[in-house]
Design an enzyme around this catalytic site. Sequence first.
Site, PDB file in Angstrom:
ATOM      1  N   CYS A 343       0.705  -1.314   0.106  1.00 36.07           N
ATOM      2  CA  CYS A 343       0.007   0.181  -0.022  1.00 36.07           C
ATOM      3  C   CYS A 343       0.851   1.360   0.023  1.00 36.07           C
ATOM      4  O   CYS A 343       0.863   2.019   0.798  1.00 36.07           O
ATOM      5  CB  CYS A 343      -1.093   0.042   1.279  1.00 36.07           C
ATOM      6  N   GLU A 344       1.883   1.387  -0.975  1.00 38.64           N
ATOM      7  CA  GLU A 344       2.725   2.470  -1.028  1.00 38.64           C
ATOM      8  C   GLU A 344       2.939   2.796  -2.484  1.00 38.64           C
ATOM      9  O   GLU A 344       3.005   1.907  -3.184  1.00 38.64           O
ATOM     10  CB  GLU A 344       4.027   2.026  -0.588  1.00 38.64           C
TER      11      GLU A 344
END
Length: 424
Positions: A343-344
């Site tokens: 989630c980056e």
Amino acid sequence: MTDTDIPLEAIAAKVGTPFFLYNAAILRERMADLAQLTRAEGVQARYAMKANSNAAILKEALAAGLWIDAVSGNEVLRAKRAGFAMGAEPPVVMLTCDVFRDNGLAVVVQEGVMPNVGSPGQIRELAEAGYRGPIAMRVNPGFGHGHVQACDTGGPSSKHGIWHEDLDGPIAMARDAGLRIEGLHAHVGTGPQIREFDENMRKLADVFGALLPRFPHAVAVNFGGGIPHPYRPNAERFELEPYRAFLSHAQGMLSKLAKRSVRVEIEPGRYPVAGMASLVARVKEVKATRSNDKGPGHAFIMVDAGFNDLIRPAMYGSYHHISVVGAGAGREPEPFAVAGPLCESGDVFTRDDQEVIQPRMLPRPEPGDLLVLHDAGAYGAVMSSNYVSLGRAPQVLWDDGRATLVSRRETVEDVVRAECDEAL
């Protein structure tokens, strides 16, 4: 190593994806290159084990006659487990670190390995700890540059070493503490251009020649590293023979200037391990965004490997060649970005050093195909992490038609093993 040489799907069926694959034949070939490079009298290569410290790799380095450059106390102990000799006669293992932390200082005292000091404070700490063996001194010669700006190895913006114009104080500190300075060290890096390495080595030889008279007990000079590796297809390969001739010449010149035999050392860094490994991931999806006034859209190949497995592209914008294995492999190439599961926004393998997405021309894969990130043997597994509590990927050694698991996939039990609830 080509995709068709090794049964990637069969290995993936046993260990899952992603996984690191090490090719023993390529590893041994590169180790043999280094052994040949340092065959001259008075020339020695040190394997910088921070590039890849798996026991299987260390044993190949030992068999090739390489010495070790370690950067932590635990690396020293791992080298000892692999069979490298402790002590400083000769200094087969040297500890180079900017700061002593954890067990670093204790390991130097207990194992007698030579510390390569890069700050005056380390000399004080060694003396206070009761160490009285030989030391090396790391010098910042005022120049140097790694392959990208984030790897600034020498010069005014580098934290490494003692500035070349500020050596008087540390020399006096070592003398007063009874620590003989038996080695000089500098690391100026390869530079972004392949021939820049040659120029840096010649300049460094002149620096060492000027410094040696101030170090009457020095019997070794270390030119650092590393040897350039061609990450891009069709990139120029660094020819070793001119470097071998330089090392032999430098050894003779420095010995003549010092009026004693001076050993020349190098740390070839990524050279023996970068090209022997791939990170193999599974394609999970192919999807796209659309262009708007905020920028162009991209087609994304989504895979199950992320920067927790291979951080170099996210950290440096480093290039790794990518190929597809499976049903889609024969299709006409299209521009794709390759992204991972985290989630980056930085979890994209196809970025440049300005963090801009740079799509690659790749065949459109099918979900379930394998995607291979090549040249991942240096600073791949060793810089991986347990980010978002993912276990580190397994490492598999392919040797003469046989696959061996040399590091298993970590489980959640491995991830939480160090957690505790202890009163202090």
